[in-house]
Write a protein that holds these residues in place. Structure first.
Motif, short mmCIF file in Angstrom:
data_model
loop_
_atom_site.label_atom_id
_atom_site.label_comp_id
_atom_site.label_asym_id
_atom_site.label_seq_id
_atom_site.Cartn_x
_atom_site.Cartn_y
_atom_site.Cartn_z
N UNK A 99 14.60 20.82 27.98
CA UNK A 99 14.87 20.68 29.43
C UNK A 99 13.80 21.41 30.27
N UNK A 100 13.06 22.32 29.64
CA UNK A 100 12.04 23.07 30.39
C UNK A 100 10.80 22.24 30.70
N UNK A 101 10.54 21.20 29.87
CA UNK A 101 9.33 20.41 30.12
C UNK A 101 9.59 18.91 30.33
N UNK A 102 10.75 18.40 29.87
CA UNK A 102 11.00 16.96 29.92
C UNK A 102 11.59 16.59 31.28
N UNK A 103 10.74 16.04 32.15
CA UNK A 103 11.16 15.77 33.53
C UNK A 103 12.03 14.54 33.71
N UNK A 104 12.20 13.71 32.68
CA UNK A 104 13.00 12.49 32.86
C UNK A 104 14.45 12.68 32.42
N UNK A 105 14.80 13.89 31.99
CA UNK A 105 16.14 14.10 31.42
C UNK A 105 17.18 14.63 32.39
N UNK A 123 20.67 12.06 24.31
CA UNK A 123 20.20 12.51 25.62
C UNK A 123 20.36 11.45 26.70
N UNK A 124 20.56 11.94 27.92
CA UNK A 124 20.73 11.04 29.07
C UNK A 124 19.55 11.23 30.00
N UNK A 125 18.94 10.11 30.35
CA UNK A 125 17.79 10.18 31.26
C UNK A 125 18.25 10.06 32.71
N UNK A 126 17.41 10.53 33.61
CA UNK A 126 17.71 10.39 35.04
C UNK A 126 17.73 8.91 35.39
N UNK A 127 18.58 8.55 36.33
CA UNK A 127 18.66 7.14 36.71
C UNK A 127 17.43 6.77 37.55
N UNK A 128 16.92 5.57 37.27
CA UNK A 128 15.81 5.07 38.08
C UNK A 128 16.35 3.92 38.92
N UNK A 129 16.32 4.08 40.23
CA UNK A 129 16.80 3.03 41.12
C UNK A 129 15.92 1.79 40.98
N UNK A 130 16.42 0.55 40.92
CA UNK A 130 17.83 0.15 41.04
C UNK A 130 18.43 -0.19 39.66
N UNK A 234 4.17 13.55 31.73
CA UNK A 234 4.74 14.21 30.56
C UNK A 234 3.64 14.90 29.75
N UNK A 235 2.56 14.19 29.45
CA UNK A 235 1.50 14.77 28.60
C UNK A 235 0.88 16.00 29.24
N UNK A 236 0.71 15.93 30.54
CA UNK A 236 0.10 17.04 31.27
C UNK A 236 1.05 18.24 31.30
N UNK A 237 2.29 17.95 31.68
CA UNK A 237 3.28 19.01 31.84
C UNK A 237 3.62 19.66 30.49
N UNK A 238 3.78 18.81 29.47
CA UNK A 238 4.18 19.34 28.17
C UNK A 238 3.06 20.19 27.55
N UNK A 239 1.82 19.72 27.59
CA UNK A 239 0.74 20.49 26.98
C UNK A 239 0.51 21.80 27.74
N UNK A 240 0.71 21.76 29.06
CA UNK A 240 0.60 22.98 29.87
C UNK A 240 1.71 23.95 29.51
N UNK A 241 2.89 23.38 29.27
CA UNK A 241 4.05 24.21 28.88
C UNK A 241 3.73 24.96 27.58
#
Ligand code: 6CM
Length: 253
Positions: A99-105, A123-130, A234-241
């Motif tokens: 949850x610290x790096x996965x922004x879609x969850x 796991x449950x992902x954030x809803x993407x409208x519509x 994701x790739x940017x955020x996760x590798x930085x994490x």
């Protein structure tokens, strides 16, 4: 002159803990073998369309439909300084930090710890409208592939592969199917003074591949736009994490 890292025989996690009597054993080994076969860290530009380039990171996709659904395979390569492949895979696999790096969850829940190297997660992902909200149930397996020579390099990998589980019943979400792999190799620049390596001497080569079936119809333009934005993020955020998480820790080869 950079050399491929070859770990000591006593590298933690170097041995498989998944039991050969487990019902997932054959499937996990087959999926792992398939990903290793295609882990060349190179991408054929004639087949793959580049959708994002940023520094060493390159993200590609192939437009593909199955039964009217967008299932574009995605592939990315990256090179990250200062960390090892083992570290990158360790944090990608460790559900307790996801949850610290996965922004879609929205949420993640471990439904079974199969062994020291394999868990099953819902796991449950954030809803993407519509579109209807998506969830996923998958086994996640971390593996060390000990290399012998230039032709069979030392690698770490994580595979996330859809499965079913009694403790993850269908919900209000549409269930996606995934086959995801992160494969890493560590390169080390030998120190002129012969002293032990520092983080400055490390480069991690990463190959990430994702095949996701959305499990039900979703507007193609929305899906493609979300993927195009979210995978590089994701790739940017996760590798930085991982870079931040390991900066003051001893190197985990
Ligand atoms: O590989 C990634 N994450 C792993 C751990 O979560 C796992 C997940 C694969 C995700 C499969 C895609 C599901 C699509 C769900 C809908 C999109 C929701 C977007 C919400 C935007 C706010 O292997 C990194 C996955 C990066 C996902 C694009």
């Amino acid at each position: 002159n950079i050399i491929r890292h070859t770990p000591q025989a006593n590298t933690p996690g170097a041995t498989l803990s998944l039991s050969s009597s487990h019902k997932l054993y054959e499937e996990i080994n087959a999926v792992v073998a398939e990903h290793i076969k295609y882990s060349g860290f190179t991408i054929d530009d004639g087949v793959w369309e580049a959708i994002h380039e940023e520094g060493e990171m390159k993200v590609y996709r192939r437009e593909m439909e199955e039964d009217g659904m967008i299932v574009d395979p995605l592939k990315a390569v990256h090179c990250v300084k200062g960390i090892t492949g083992h570290e990158l895979c360790h944090y990608f696999w460790d559900v307790s930090v996801r949850m610290e790096w996965e922004g879609t969850l929205e949420s993640t829940n471990t439904v079974e710890v199969v062994s020291d190297d394999t868990v099953i997660t819902h796991q449950t992902h954030k809803r993407v409208w519509p579109t209807t909200q998506r969830d996923a149930v998958f086994w996640s397996h971390i593996r060390h592939i000990a290399g012998n020579d230039e032709n069979s390099p030392d690698m770490w990998m994580v595979c996330n592969y859809s499965t079913d589980h009694d403790k993850a019943q269908p919900s209000k979400c549409v269930r996606v199917k995934m086959n995801v792999a992160m494969v890493c190799e560590t390169m080390v620049t030998p120190r002129a003074d012969g002293k032990p390596s520092t983080r400055e001497d490390l480069t991690c080569r990463v190959q990430y591949a994702a095949y996701v079936n959305p499990g039900g119809w979703a507007p193609p333009s929305v899906l493609r736009a979300v993927y195009k934005r979210e995978y590089p993020k994701f790739l940017k955020r996760f590798t930085q994490y991982v870079t931040n998480a390991t900066a003051d820790k001893p190197i985990m080869f």
